[in-house]
Structure formats: structure tokens, C-alpha cells
Design a protein around this motif. Structure first.
Motif, PDB file in Angstrom:
ATOM      1  N   SER A 167      -5.461   6.663   2.273  1.00 52.33           N
ATOM      2  CA  SER A 167      -6.075   5.420   1.806  1.00 52.33           C
ATOM      3  C   SER A 167      -6.415   4.503   2.967  1.00 52.33           C
ATOM      4  CB  SER A 167      -5.135   4.696   0.835  1.00 52.33           C
ATOM      5  OG  SER A 167      -5.007   5.408  -0.368  1.00 52.33           O
ATOM      6  N   LEU A 168      -5.494   4.405   3.945  1.00 55.14           N
ATOM      7  CA  LEU A 168      -5.741   3.526   5.078  1.00 55.14           C
ATOM      8  C   LEU A 168      -6.899   4.035   5.926  1.00 55.14           C
ATOM      9  CD1 LEU A 168      -4.933   0.974   6.487  1.00 55.14           C
ATOM     10  CD2 LEU A 168      -3.182   2.239   7.748  1.00 55.14           C
ATOM     11  N   ASN A 221      -6.153  -2.445  -1.656  1.00 53.77           N
ATOM     12  CA  ASN A 221      -7.190  -1.904  -0.777  1.00 53.77           C
ATOM     13  C   ASN A 221      -8.236  -2.962  -0.444  1.00 53.77           C
ATOM     14  OD1 ASN A 221      -5.784   0.387  -1.828  1.00 53.77           O
ATOM     15  ND2 ASN A 221      -7.494   1.681  -1.236  1.00 53.77           N
ATOM     16  N   ARG A 265      -9.012  -4.251   3.328  1.00 55.74           N
ATOM     17  CA  ARG A 265     -10.377  -4.037   3.826  1.00 55.74           C
ATOM     18  C   ARG A 265     -10.994  -5.354   4.297  1.00 55.74           C
ATOM     19  NH1 ARG A 265     -12.337  -2.776  -0.526  1.00 55.74           N
ATOM     20  NH2 ARG A 265     -11.759  -0.574  -0.493  1.00 55.74           N
ATOM     21  N   ILE A 313     -10.026   2.978   4.134  1.00 53.38           N
ATOM     22  CA  ILE A 313     -10.239   1.538   4.317  1.00 53.38           C
ATOM     23  C   ILE A 313     -10.781   1.272   5.715  1.00 53.38           C
ATOM     24  CG2 ILE A 313      -9.076  -0.691   4.485  1.00 53.38           C
ATOM     25  CD1 ILE A 313      -7.083   0.361   2.367  1.00 53.38           C
ATOM     26  N   LEU A 346       0.833  -1.202   0.000  1.00 54.05           N
ATOM     27  CA  LEU A 346       0.000   0.000   0.000  1.00 54.05           C
ATOM     28  C   LEU A 346       0.866   1.249   0.000  1.00 54.05           C
ATOM     29  CD1 LEU A 346      -2.867   1.297   0.348  1.00 54.05           C
ATOM     30  CD2 LEU A 346      -2.414   1.278   2.803  1.00 54.05           C
TER      31      LEU A 346
END
Length: 682
Positions: A250-251, A203, A207, A254, A155
Motif C-alpha cells: 500500500s505504501l 491512504n 498521499r 501511495i 496503515l
């Protein structure tokens, strides 16, 4: 409607007004219609609240440390819904345990950051490891059935141009070399092939994994802490020091999706904190003793994890509560414990390659490596190996089907490896870590900060070999340790501890640009417009426009209040018989000196990412707020003006479409922008 989109694109009209300069000479300036500090139009203004102490539902602060190899979750339950005003004991912060399929690790506070897809079935954590051992030895290994590992590294690398360093100051970057190709290869090289075979991206797999982590966390809190679906939850997420903003963003997205998927608490209130800061604050105050370091003292934190090692130098600004400032730019590299594993794997692949006894029995050397050799090394030997006790002995590894060969150290079904060879597997990792620490010492000295102590945190920090190596290499530094059981959940408990009292943190300086996509009437004075000479003639009003420009409403480096408000007035055009179907796309980026009026595809906007979109049909307000038709027969249209209102509360941004301008909110979107601030910001 513009021909470039099925939906009508917003247009931003520059209004000109005469103003007076300091010497009273009349000049012409453009007004951006941007307002700062306004109160929301649909409320008299929001105030910060600590919650209703009489609420019947318990309130929880939950910290998560999603690690490269292991994940832990810790929590604190507010008494009567009240945030504590004085210090709390370390025992008040508990960790989630009894992870599914943990077996002998039932009481451990961490779970492997691994998952496995087999057909329609999904396995995670200890269950993924168990299923891999049960099923895969009897099946051919291919890209579609390999365990998912190191997704956190992938990631970060994907969102920083395949450079895990992100914006760190050091160019040091550990790697391992494949013995056949002689090219540097990251530990997740197989993962990229597996994701392609599964039709998923990184992702997706993170997730899927975190959904199960939160599902178990919810179950644990329900069984032991009276957690309810209506309970309020604050989340504290730890991230590596110097992690790319896009990776953090992004994290956090998620995380939000995972929490919503299992109905874990009400709302989404997220706080980010750097992993070394979380570990240091908690360890100093609760574990190694607050007297270990004094205000003004400078020390190093070496966060040695499974994938990466991050080294940060802090100066203590205050001790009650502990607050730190960076004395040097953090450095980091890929020198974590998985690279010791890879050195071991290279050794055995070379040793067992083209082995006749295994080939004659149709036994896969790779499967022996993954299901016999690696579990023994990872689960036992690597954790207890101590080179300071001498290197004259041997270690034995089981390899089923192997025949004796004295020249290679082969016994029947076993391989004998000298301890000196085992120590060699650690060497690249140890040398890389030493280089990172030395860089911090030198950088600190240049700023007249002198380091005398080093705190070791992270799972790899428990390695006797690493501890002995650093003790010998840096004899001038006093090491600070925690016990083994404390180390595995130190970061997640530290995240909770740091989030309980967020005061005296970094200033509220935005580290991202947040803007809106719009069409702009062509104006030659804007460099961004001159890059598209002449613009495009609109079929309705016949004016020239530059399509798909980004206007950065909030810009990187800007200081914002806890409660703040920003507004833009825009318009869209609709044909006489068209529905007033509005859409407003938002973007974010981490570029410095962001420029307005450039198209989204321009190099100045390289790396922009979508932050969400507001959609609303305003047709039903057509009669209540009549708008005159414009244009000529056969080309009549409506020009609809509206406000885009951005209301910032803490680390959440509410974006609203207000119609008519200054009137009522018609649609809104909640965006978490915690990743846009320096970790630790209130």
C-alpha cells in the motif's frame, strides 16, 4: 456474456494431452498453458542497463524514511549519470532541508509526519503544527479539525488485522490504557474518528502529505542540484523490519501516486530496504567506524522511533559492502516515544479533570494540554530529561487560568511535577524495550549466536533516559551511537547508501502471490470447483463454469530471475453484435500455499487485494483477425482467445494483453512489486 459482470469475464480452458510417465505408462495430465522464461513477444528481450552515461540530465537516487512522527528525505546525485563502483563518503549523501515553516528548525533534515485539514485548506509538516497552535486554541476541538498524526501506525494495523506486529516472531505488544475505560487504545484512536469526519481514509491522508514532501524535495533539488523534470530518479523506501506485506504494498502505491502527482522524475524505480538494515550499513561504514564490528560477529539493532520500537539481531556476512543476515526473528512493539507522551497526557488529564478554576473561566483543560503542556514536554523536556542526574527536582508546566492549590502542586498558571513522576512516564516504554532486547539475546543464544554489542538508532535513541536505562539494564552489551544531527536522517541516508550497491542481497524469492481473475470451465477433479457443485450454465455455449476464480500465476516462495516472463492463454465470449471490450483484473495476496481454481470469495483467498486491471477494446481488430461465429440462430457468439503476458524486470512487472495469442501487445499495465520481495532484494 456471463450474467455476473457488465464486462466479459475471461475463461481459462484446460487443455489435455497425453504424456509418458517414467515407466512409459500413458497418463492424462492437465496443462495450465503457463510458460516460464519466455522472451516478450513484442521485443527480442530486455537487458539490464545502468543508463546512458552521456545523458544530459542528472540522475538521482532519493531515499525516504516516512516515520511515525518525523519524515526525512536524502539523496545522491550520480556524476555524469554513472553509478559509483567504489565506496562513497558520507558527505556525498545529502539531506533535504529548509522544510516550509521550519523557523528555527530550518537546517533540520526532517519534517513532522503531521497534517491538518481546515475547510478547503491543507497544512502539513511544520505548517500543520504552526496552524494548530494559531487557530485551534480559539476553536472548539472536534474530530474534523484535529491534526493528523500516527497515520503510518494506522496503515500497518489496518492491513494486518489490527496487529502491528504483522508477521514478527514476538507477541509482545506495548499499549497504553485509557484511565477512564481501562481498555488498551492505540495512539491513533482519535485519527480514525477524524478520518471519518473528513470522509477520507488513511491512504488519502498519507498521499496528501507525501505529495507535499515530494513537491518540496523537487523544489530543493531544482534549486541546489540542477534537477529537471526529465531527470531520472531511483527511489529507496525504508520500511520497518517485519512489516506486513500489504502495508509495504500500500505504501509503495501511495508513493507512486505521490511522485506522479508532482512529476518527480521519469518512471518509477523503487527499492525497499528494512529500516534497521539501512541504518546499520550506513552507520557502520560511515559513522561509528567499520572496525567496530567484524565479519561473523552478531549484534543487535534497536530502532527506537516515535511509534514503534523494532529490535533486530544481525550477523555480519560481509564487510565490503556490509551485508547482514538475521540471527533471530525480529521483534517489535508499540513502545516508541509517543507512548511516553501518552503517559504524560493521562497524568495531566487526571490532574486537571473537573478543575473548578478552569471551568469557571471556560478554559478547556484539553486545549491547555495540547497547546501548552505537550509542546513543552515534546519539544524540550523529553529530549533532555536524564534520570541518572537524580530525581529530587521538579518540572513546571504552564496552565493558563489555573489557581493555586498546594495539595495538587498547583501554582497560579503553573503545575509543579516531581522529576520522579516524569521518570514514571517513561517506565512502561523502557520496560517494553528491555523485554524486546532480552528476547533477541535469548533467541540468538539458542542458535549459538552470542551478542556483545547493540546499536541504537531512531529519534528516540537520542533520549538520555533511554540510553542510561539500557546501559544499566544490559551492562554486558557495548552501545554504539551516532550524534544527534546524524540520527535524524540516518535511515533515509542509509536507504540511499544501501540502494547505490544492491548486490549480494537476499535471493529473489517472491513473498506474494500474483494472479488473474477468470471464469473456468467446471471440472470435478478440482477441489475449488467441487466447492460450487454443478457450476453455472453459460447462456452462450451452454457449458458449466465456475465464475470469478483466481489463478495464481506467480506464487509465494517462487525464485524468479531479474528478467523473467510468465504467460497464460485465456478466452472471453462476446455476442454477435457486442464490442470486444476486454478487462482483466489482477490480484495479489500474502497467503501461504495459495491454491488455484478457488473463487475470489473462498476462505482460501481471504485477504486478496486488487493489483490493477487491464482494459482494451479489440473491436477494431475484428476484420484483420476474423473469428468464426459459434452457436445457433439467435444465440451466436465469438470466442476470443488471447495471452496475458507478465514480464518481470527487476522489481517491476509489466502485464500485457496479447492478441491474437503470440502476436502483438494491445494493452499493458505497469505494476511495482518491490514489496513482494524481501527488503534489500536487487
Amino acid at each position: 456474456m456471463p450474467p455476473t459482470s457488465k464486462r466479459s469475464m475471461p475463461y481459462r480452458k484446460r487443455r489435455y494431452e497425453d504424456i509418458l510417465s517414467d515407466d512409459n505408462e500413458r497418463i492424462t495430465s492437465s496443462s495450465s498453458n503457463k510458460t516460464v522464461g519466455e522472451q516478450p513477444v513484442d521485443s527480442p528481450g530486455s537487458k539490464r542497463s545502468n543508463g546512458n552515461p552521456r545523458t544530459p540530465n542528472p540522475t538521482f537516487l532519493v531515499g525516504i524514511d516516512f516515520g511515525t512522527t518525523m519524515t526525512s528525505v536524502s539523496y545522491y546525485k550520480f556524476k555524469l549519470g554513472k553509478r559509483p563502483t567504489t565506496g562513497i563518503s558520507k558527505n556525498a549523501i545529502k539531506s533535504v532541508i529548509a522544510w516550509p515553516n521550519a523557523a528555527s528548525s530550518h537546517n533540520r533534515g526532517e519534517v513532522p509526519s503531521e497534517s491538518l485539514y481546515l475547510g478547503d485548506d491543507f497544512y502539513w509538516g511544520y505548517g500543520a503544527q504552526l496552524k494548530a497552535q494559531e487557530v485551534l486554541p480559539n476553536e472548539a476541538l472536534d474530530a474534523s479539525n484535529k491534526p493528523i498524526k500516527f497515520s503510518k501506525l494506522l496503515l500497518a494495523d489496518l492491513l494486518s488485522g489490527h496487529n502491528h506486529q504483522g508477521n514478527r516472531g514476538s507477541s509482545t505488544n506495548g499499549s497504553y490504557t485509557d484511565s477512564q475505560t481501562n481498555k488498551a487504545a492505540p495512539p491513533y484512536e482519535d485519527l480514525e474518528e477524524t478520518l471519518k469526519a473528513l470522509g477520507k481514509d488513511v491512504n488519502d491522508v498519507i498521499r496528501d502529505y507525501l505529495v507535499e514532501v515530494f513537491r518540496h524535495t523537487k523544489k530543493h533539488l531544482g534549486q541546489f542540484e540542477s534537477f529537471k523534470d526529465t531527470s531520472k530518479v531511483e527511489l529507496a523506501l525504508s520500511v520497518p523490519a517485519g512489516w506486513p506485506l500489504k502495508a509495504s504494498w500500500s505504501l509503495q502505491e501511495i508513493l507512486k501516486q505521490s511522485v506522479e502527482a508532482v512529476g518527480f522524475g521519469q518512471g518509477f524505480d523503487l527499492f525497499l530496504v528494512n529500516e534497521p538494515e539501512a541504518a546499520s550499513a550506513f552507520a557502520l561504514d560511515q559513522l561509528v567506524g567499520a572496525k567496530s564490528l567484524m565479519t561473523g560477529e552478531t549484534f543487535i539493532v534497536c530502532d527506537a522511533g516515535g511509534g514503534t520500537v523494532d529490535v533486530t539481531t544481525y550477523t555480519i556476512d560481509s564487510r565490503s559492502p556490509f551485508r547482514f543476515s538475521e540471527a533471530a526473528t525480529p521483534t517489535g512493539g508499540n513502545f516508541g516515544s509517543v507512548y511516553v507522551n501518552h503517559a504524560m497526557e493521562r497524568h495531566f488529564r487526571d490532574l486537571l479533570r473537573n478543575n473548578e478554576s478552569l471551568e469557571q473561566k471556560n478554559i478547556s483543560a484539553e486545549e491547555q494540554l495540547q497547546h501548552n503542556i505537550l509542546p513543552h514536554f515534546e519539544g524540550t523536556l523529553k529530549r533532555v530529561f536524564d534520570n541518572s542526574q537524580g530525581l529530587d527536582g521538579f518540572e513546571y508546566f504552564i496552565v493558563h487560568g489555573l489557581e493555586a492549590d498546594d495539595t495538587k502542586g498547583f501554582y497560579k498558571n503553573r503545575v509543579k511535577v516531581p522529576w520522579s513522576e516524569v521518570f514514571g512516564w517513561f517506565q512502561d516504554s523502557l520496560n517494553g524495550i528491555a523485554k524486546l532486547i532480552q528476547e533477541q539475546i535469548v533467541a540468538s543464544k539458542e542458535k549459538k549466536r552470542f551478542v556483545q554489542k547493540i546499536m541504537l538508532v531512531g529519534g528516540y535513541s537520542q533520549s538520555p533516559t533511554l540510553r542510561q536505562f539500557l546501559k544499566k539494564e544490559f551492562q554486558e552489551l557495548q552501545p554504539l551511537y551516532q550524534s544527534d544531527w546524524e540520527a535524524e536522517t540516518l535511515v533515509s541516508r542509509g536507504a540511499v547508501y544501501r540502494a547505490i550497491d544492491k548486490s549480494n542481497g537476499p535471493s529473489r524469492q517472491i513473498m506474494a502471490n500474483i494472479g488473474i481473475l477468470q471464469n473456468e470451465e467446471y471440472d470435478n477433479k478440482y477441489p475449488g470447483h467441487r466447492d460450487t457443485p454443478g457450476g453455472t450454465r453459460h447462456p452462450k455455449d451452454k457449458k458449466l463454469y465456475v465464475h470469478r476464480c483466481v489463478n495464481w500465476v506467480i506464487k509465494r516462495g517462487q525464485i524468479v530471475a531479474f528478467d523473467d516472463c510468465f504467460s497464460e492463454t485465456l478466452y472471453q465470449q462476446f455476442g454477435e453484435n457486442e464490442d470486444w471490450d476486454f478487462s482483466q483484473r489482477l490480484y495479489y495476496s500474502d497467503i501461504e500455499n495459495a491454491q488455484d481454481h478457488y473463487q475470489i470469495t473462498h476462505p482460501y483467498n481471504l485477504g486478496c487485494e486488487s493489483a490493477g486491471m487491464i482494459s482494451v477494446d479489440l473491436t477494431k481488430w475484428k476484420e484483420e483477425y476474423p473469428v468464426p461465429l459459434k452457436g445457433s440462430q439467435g444465440n451466436k457468439y465469438y470466442e476470443i482467445w488471447y495471452d496475458v503476458r507478465m514480464e518481470l524486470h527487476g522489481r517491476n512487472l509489466k502485464v500485457s494483453l496479447v492478441y491474437p495469442p503470440g502476436k502483438e501487445m494491445r494493452s499493458s499495465l505497469e505494476i511495482c512489486i518491490a514489496a513482494s520481495f524481501t527488503p534489500g532484494t536487487e
